[in-house]
Scaffold this active site. Structure first.
Site, PDB file in Angstrom:
ATOM      1  N   ARG A 307       0.802  -1.233   0.000  1.00 46.44           N
ATOM      2  CA  ARG A 307       0.000   0.000   0.000  1.00 46.44           C
ATOM      3  C   ARG A 307       0.835   1.283   0.000  1.00 46.44           C
ATOM      4  O   ARG A 307       0.534   2.198  -0.770  1.00 46.44           O
ATOM      5  CB  ARG A 307      -1.000   0.014   1.161  1.00 46.44           C
ATOM      6  CG  ARG A 307      -2.096  -1.033   1.044  1.00 46.44           C
ATOM      7  CD  ARG A 307      -3.234  -0.786   2.019  1.00 46.44           C
ATOM      8  NE  ARG A 307      -4.052   0.317   1.593  1.00 46.44           N
ATOM      9  CZ  ARG A 307      -4.112   1.504   2.178  1.00 46.44           C
ATOM     10  NH1 ARG A 307      -3.426   1.752   3.267  1.00 46.44           N
ATOM     11  NH2 ARG A 307      -4.878   2.450   1.695  1.00 46.44           N
ATOM     12  N   CYS A 338      14.755  -3.942  -4.145  1.00 46.80           N
ATOM     13  CA  CYS A 338      15.511  -3.012  -4.979  1.00 46.80           C
ATOM     14  C   CYS A 338      14.577  -2.106  -5.779  1.00 46.80           C
ATOM     15  O   CYS A 338      14.419  -2.261  -6.988  1.00 46.80           O
ATOM     16  CB  CYS A 338      16.459  -3.787  -5.872  1.00 46.80           C
ATOM     17  SG  CYS A 338      17.655  -4.649  -4.871  1.00 46.80           S
TER      18      CYS A 338
END
Ligand SMILES: *Cc1c(COP(=O)(O)O)cnc(C)c1O
Length: 404
Positions: A307, A338
């Site tokens: 979220r 990453c």
């Protein structure tokens, strides 16, 4: 969900203890909170006894669905997989409503074959497809038409669904046209008008506006709808500064609406039922100092809880053990993924933390695990339910072997 002897407890269990016993990252739900939410939701609207269909996309854990079912709730689903999960949880097909702009032939076929309660159609093409399939199965299918009321829900832009630029539902003119079309169909029974204007709505006014549009459109259509499906969207106060939705005012507006329209009401709540029941317990891997802030690198990432990365959503984070020593530098909680958007909240003032400390991200029950992925080839987290004195494993931690 509070501190006892400076330890953050989920019901009676200290979060650190869960981390030690089950590892991290781990989702942990509170049964007590879930029960309370459902009972309260029913109470708010008790004057007209709505049909309540839990929005499965907000959390599709089968064991949680089983608990929700015990309170008599049905399911609001948006895919074949969700229908099957609702069925697996024991939810009767006569309590399942099916929404979504892109239902495939396979999905519609299945829904009609199983006689689910309602298909909420979102376009003319879909209605023609439903009619074709109903005819091929020689059935009369109950449907709703989803209206796009062009109402601003005043929530995050990315979770607004009821404005004219959004892909959901049909506009007023098309709606009236489709009502007339269905009146002449031998295979479709128009049972419902449905709307869902967005999610995380904290102000009752958009709902009032939406009801005004419904009132106008229903009068124009000259059609008696057996059901009005008002969708979900009721928000929860993720941050202290946010105010709760005023359910009394929403209830009042619906009662007023029902004086003019003798219909039964359906709700499709997700977040308001499950959002604040969930906690994500995570361990600090490293702490990295920079001149302007400290990065608190935790072992939960955006693949576990998306979220914040997806919607810029804000979630409170709390330490599992409270200390009264505060840091003077800004803390930014980030995951190991990453991606630059793999970050949670930042705090100007936070208690001093150390590597290996346990922290808890709050209110992750809705759109938490259901939005999780295996990005970066990371197994999905464990899910626990605390129910009474028991800690139940309601979904085992995915193993690397499962995904490699
Ligand atoms: C997502 C969705 C819901 C649930 O929304 P919440 O904000 O979680 O209550 C209900 N109905 C439809 C059609 C949806 O797409």
């Amino acid at each position: 969900m509070s501190y006892k002897k400076n330890r953050f407890h989920i019901e009676g269990v200290p979060s650190e203890k869960i981390a030690k016993k089950f590892g991290t990252p781990t989702y942990c739900y509170s049964y007590k909170k879930l029960r309370e939410n459902i009972i309260n939701f029913k109470k708010y609207f008790k004057s007209f006894r709505p049909m309540i269909c839990f929005s499965v996309k907000s959390n599709s854990n089968v064991n949680l669905l089983k608990e929700i079912k015990k309170f008599g709730l049905g399911a609001d689903v948006v895919s074949l997989g969700e229908i099957m999960k609702a069925q697996k949880a024991g939810i009767n097909v006569n309590k399942i409503v099916f929404s979504g702009v892109g239902k495939t032939t396979k999905e519609i076929n299945y829904a009609i074959n199983k006689n689910i309660f309602l298909i909420n159609a979102e376009s003319q093409s879909e209605i023609i497809e439903i009619e074709r399939i109903a005819k091929s199965q020689n059935k009369v299918v109950n449907i709703g038409i989803r209206l796009n009321p062009d109402t601003n829900p005043r929530t995050l832009k990315k979770i607004s669904t009821g404005k004219k630029e959004n892909k959901f539902g049909v506009d007023e003119k098309t709606f009236i046209k489709l009502v007339d079309y269905i009146k002449r169909s031998d295979f479709i029974n128009l049972k419902c008008l449905s709307v869902h204007i967005g999610s995380q709505i904290l102000n009752h006014k958009p709902y009032e506006k939406m009801l005004k549009v419904l009132d106008r459109v229903i009068k124009k259509s000259k059609y008696q709808f057996e059901y009005i499906d008002l969708g979900g969207g009721m928000g929860i106060p993720y941050e202290k500064k946010l105010k709760k939705l005023d359910y009394n005012k929403y209830n009042f507006a619906i009662n007023k609406f029902l004086k003019a329209h003798k219909s039964k009401i359906i709700f499709e709540p997700g977040r308001s039922i499950i959002g604040n029941t969930g906690f994500l317990i995570s361990k600090i891997i490293f702490i990295k100092d920079t001149k302007t802030k400290k990065f608190i690198i935790i072992d939960a990432g955006m693949n576990d809880f998306m979220r914040p990365a997806l919607y810029n959503a804000k979630h409170n984070i709390v330490p599992s053990v409270k200390k009264n020593i505060f840091s003077k530098i800004k803390y930014e909680f980030v995951g190991p993924i990453c991606e630059t958007t793999d970050k949670f909240s930042s705090f100007k003032k936070f208690q001093k933390l150390n590597e290996k400390d346990i922290v808890v991200i709050c209110d992750v029950g809705a759109y938490g695990v259901s939005l999780s992925s295996n990005y970066n080839v990371r197994p999905k987290p464990l899910e626990l339910l605390i129910k009474g004195s028991k800690i139940l494993v309601i979904k085992r931690r995915e193993k690397l072997e499962d995904i490699i």
